[in-house]
Every structure is written in structure tokens, then in C-alpha cells.
Design an enzyme around this catalytic site. Structure first.
Site, PDB file in Angstrom:
ATOM      1  N   MET A  68       9.287  -3.579   1.990  1.00 32.36           N
ATOM      2  CA  MET A  68       7.843  -3.327   1.885  1.00 32.36           C
ATOM      3  C   MET A  68       7.514  -2.102   2.719  1.00 32.36           C
ATOM      4  SD  MET A  68       5.713  -5.145   0.075  1.00 32.36           S
ATOM      5  CE  MET A  68       6.744  -6.581  -0.158  1.00 32.36           C
ATOM      6  N   HIS A  69       7.007  -1.051   2.104  1.00 35.89           N
ATOM      7  CA  HIS A  69       6.689   0.139   2.909  1.00 35.89           C
ATOM      8  C   HIS A  69       5.492   0.938   2.436  1.00 35.89           C
ATOM      9  CE1 HIS A  69       8.766   2.104  -0.419  1.00 35.89           C
ATOM     10  NE2 HIS A  69       8.186   3.215  -0.029  1.00 35.89           N
ATOM     11  N   ARG A  70       4.876   0.528   1.293  1.00 35.30           N
ATOM     12  CA  ARG A  70       3.774   1.358   0.776  1.00 35.30           C
ATOM     13  C   ARG A  70       2.577   1.279   1.705  1.00 35.30           C
ATOM     14  NH1 ARG A  70       5.192   4.280  -3.127  1.00 35.30           N
ATOM     15  NH2 ARG A  70       6.980   3.319  -4.075  1.00 35.30           N
TER      16      ARG A  70
END
Ligand code: UD1
Length: 363
Positions: A206-208
Site C-alpha cells: 500500500m503506497h498511494r
């Protein structure tokens, strides 16, 4: 002798340029292929490990731009890349994907009258809040060769008025890397390293900004994982942005998380491929992982409201759930209860895309 410079900047670029480089080497009597790394990603685990594993040579040019605001990063890449282009005068610049380095280098090249090829053209999320969507639209509108991974890309480009002579439906070059390195990934010991059993863990990335830059959202996500961890083992290789934000919001990864959640540094390509292939389920907001899970037939829950890769939902195993975490938890439990999605592999995702691209640019 033709001179071609391919640009890499951020993690998802490396596995796209590696197969192109391998293919160019077969034509080294006619084409000189050079690699320019902008330095958008610079950590050992976000960059160097990929060069080593993907057998990419040391980049011919390293711009060292590092992090910054979008304008700073894009501008720094342009200033530095222009110097390289003026000195080297290549016949073609190849850019891949949708990161800031992609748009920066394509814009710099066309302004100097140098032709540009965009690999992974035409993808659209129709969400202009995503920085990548702006990068995609701008890059496509100025590129001379548009290499497309799926039919939606062709449709989008035609709809935007791009002439069909510029559009080449060639398949997915990232899948070339996957096909090539899968045998190596099968031999990886990463499952043992983290005491995971095949098909019995959830892999999370998860990085957005839309998922991790806001405190409530990130807390909610970690709570959801804590809840899932009561019954499932979870491996979460963490992007620097996410790690930084957890610290900023005071969410501890030592005490606040259930034992069953293993948080790691970003993981290299081969081990990550092994982890994806053997996961019961992947929860992600990445673009590329939606495609890799589709190719591998692994269930994927995507925590985004849209995807620029619709074939992964229409043909593949991707479930586009949105960012509502209650719905996400339901979807995860649903898949784990056995309501999985059967999927197929999209057209031309066959490991031979680089070959098709090089045939075109050779002319
Ligand atoms: C970029 C891409 C995104 C891609 C992602 C994959 C853009 C607009 N975004 O997002 O499309 O999915 O890469 O990872 O180009 N950082 C480090 N070490 C690094 C790189 C970054 O610590 O090697 C930290 C920095 O604090 C930086 C932050 O991560 O500010 C974000 O990096 P940045 O390159 O701005 O964007 P990503 O979120 O990685």
C-alpha cells in the site's frame, strides 16, 4: 548505428526496461542501447536490488534527482536529462510507465526534436487527482510510438484523437520479466525466511497518496489488517512513503500491530514474485501488482476506486473494491471463504512483448 536511451526512475520501471535491454543486446551490431536512471528512487531496496536481480547493467547515466515535490522532481529530471540528450543526440528515447520521470524525460526529448516511444501507453484511470494519470495523458500526447498493453489502451488513445499509425498493441513488457524470472522465483527461500506456508498468507502492499497520506485512512487500514490478522498471517513489505506516514501519525508498528502481521522493508523482485505467486490473496493499491496477480491467477483485492488496467478486472483475477474499508474487509473474507474469481490471461501477455517492440523501433 542507432542510439537509443531508455529511462528508468522509480521501482516499477526497472522490470519494464530489463526485457527491452536483453532484447536490444541481440541487435548490438545495429543499435546502441543506453540506460539513464533519473534517481527518482534511490534507496538500495527501491532501486539497486532491482538492477542486480534483473541483470541490468550499471546505468550509463545517473541523474541523482531524489525526492521532492512533483514540480521539483520533474524539473530536476528535465534539467539534468537535457544535458545528456544534448551531449548524446540519441535517435530515440524510450520511457515506460507513468511516474514523474516518464513525463519529464519525454517532454525534454520532444522539445529537442528527439523521437519518443512510450511503453505502457493508453492506460487511463479517468481520475485526474492521481499524479500518474496526468503523467500518462501528457506523455501519450507527445510520444511518437505508443506501445500498448491491453485493448482499453488502444481505445483510449483513439478516443483522444491520436493517429492509429502511432499505436502498437504489443502486450505487456512487465510480464516478459515475470515469465523470464519465474523459474528463479520458484527457487526463492523467502517463504521459509518469513515462516510462511504456500497459499496460507495474505500479501499486502500500500503506497498511494490516496490510501496512506491521510491519517484516518491509514489508521483504518492498519485496524483492518489487525482484525484480519486474528485468523490469517499477513506479510506487508512497506514502501518508504507508508513507513514515513505511520511514524508521522504516531502509529507504532511494534506495539500496535498483531503478532501475525510481519512488516518488512521493500522486498526485491525475485522474492516478491515468489510471495505473490504463493499468496492466498494479495491486497494492494499498486498498478503493476494488479497485472502480475492476473497473470499468475492469484486473487487480488485492489483498494482503489478505479483502475487504469481494466483488463485485470474484466479478464483477470482482480477485484476492484474501492477505499471503503468495511467493504474491503467483506471482500477479503469473501475470497478467503472460497468465493474466488476465476480469470484468464489478457491477449499478448506472453513474454514476447520486448521482441515486438524492438521490431518496431528498429525500422
Ligand atoms: C512513485 C510513483 C508511483 C509508483 C511508485 C512506486 C510518481 C508520481 N509516483 O511514487 O506511480 O507507483 O513510485 O514505488 O512518480 N522515498 C525513499 N526512498 C526512495 C524513494 C522514495 O525514502 O528510494 C520516499 C521519499 O520520502 C519520498 C517518498 O518516498 O518523498 C515518495 O517517493 P516518490 O518518488 O515521490 O513517489 P512514490 O510514492 O514512490
Amino acid at each position: 548505428m542507432k542510439k537509443i536511451i531508455s529511462v528508468v526512475g522509480a521501482r516499477p520501471n526497472f522490470m519494464k526496461v530489463a526485457p527491452l535491454h536483453k532484447e536490444f543486446l541481440k541487435h548490438k551490431d545495429k543499435i546502441q542501447h543506453l540506460i539513464c536512471h533519473t534517481g527518482q528512487h534511490y534507496d538500495e531496496k527501491m532501486s539497486k536490488v532491482f538492477f542486480d536481480e534483473l541483470e541490468l547493467p550499471k546505468p550509463d547515466f545517473y541523474l541523482g534527482v531524489g525526492s521532492g515535490s512533483h514540480a521539483e522532481q520533474t524539473a530536476k529530471v528535465m534539467i539534468e536529462f537535457e544535458k545528456i540528450l544534448i551531449a548524446e543526440k540519441p535517435d530515440l528515447v524510450i520511457v515506460v510507465g507513468d511516474v514523474n520521470s516518464t513525463v519529464a524525460c519525454s517532454l525534454t526529448a520532444v522539445k529537442l526534436g528527439i523521437k519518443v516511444a512510450h511503453v505502457e501507453a493508453g492506460l487511463r484511470s479517468f481520475d485526474r487527482i492521481m499524479p500518474e494519470e496526468i503523467n500518462r495523458i501528457l506523455t501519450d500526447s507527445i510520444s511518437d510510438y505508443l506501445f500498448v498493453t491491453e485493448q482499453s489502451g488502444v481505445d483510449n488513445l483513439l478516443h483522444e484523437g491520436i493517429s492509429k499509425e502511432k499505436i502498437y498493441f504489443v502486450g505487456n513488457v512487465m510480464i516478459d520479466s515475470l515469465v523470464y524470472y519465474l523459474p528463479k522465483a520458484e527457487k526463492s527461500k523467502v517463504l521459509e525466511d518469513y515462516e510462511l506456508e504456500k497459499g496460507k498468507y495474505i500479501l499486502v502492499t500500500m503506497h498511494r497518496p490516496s490510501n496512506v497520506d491521510n491519517e484516518d485512512g491509514l489508521r483504518g487500514l492498519m485496524n483492518m489488517l489487525n482484525e484480519l490478522a486474528k485468523e490469517h498471517k499477513i506479510l506487508f513489505p512497506m514502501h518508504p512513503r507508508t513507513k514515513h506516514n505511520l511514524a508521522k501519525f504516531g502509529i507504532s508498528t511494534d506495539n500496535d500491530l498483531a503478532k501475525n502481521i510481519i512488516i518488512t522493508e521493500p522486498i526485491g523482485y525475485i522474492d516478491f514474485l515468489c510471495l505473490t505467486k504463493n499468496a492466498e490473496l494479495v491486497i494492494t493499491d499498486s498498478g503493476g501488482i494488479q497485472e502480475e496477480t492476473t497473470f499468475l491467477g492469484v486473487q487480488c483485492i485492489t483498494l482503489r476506486d478505479n483502475t487504469e488496467r481494466p483488463s485485470t478486472v474484466e479478464i483477470g483475477t482482480n477485484n476492484l473494491i474501492g477505499t471503503d474499508l468495511v467493504k474491503a474487509a467483506l471482500a477479503v473474507n469473501n475470497v478467503i471463504a472460497g468465493h474466488s474469481k476465476s480469470g484468464n490471461i489478457p491477449e499478448l501477455w506472453d513474454g514476447k512483448t520486448a521482441e515486438r517492440i524492438i521490431k518496431v523501433v528498429q525500422k
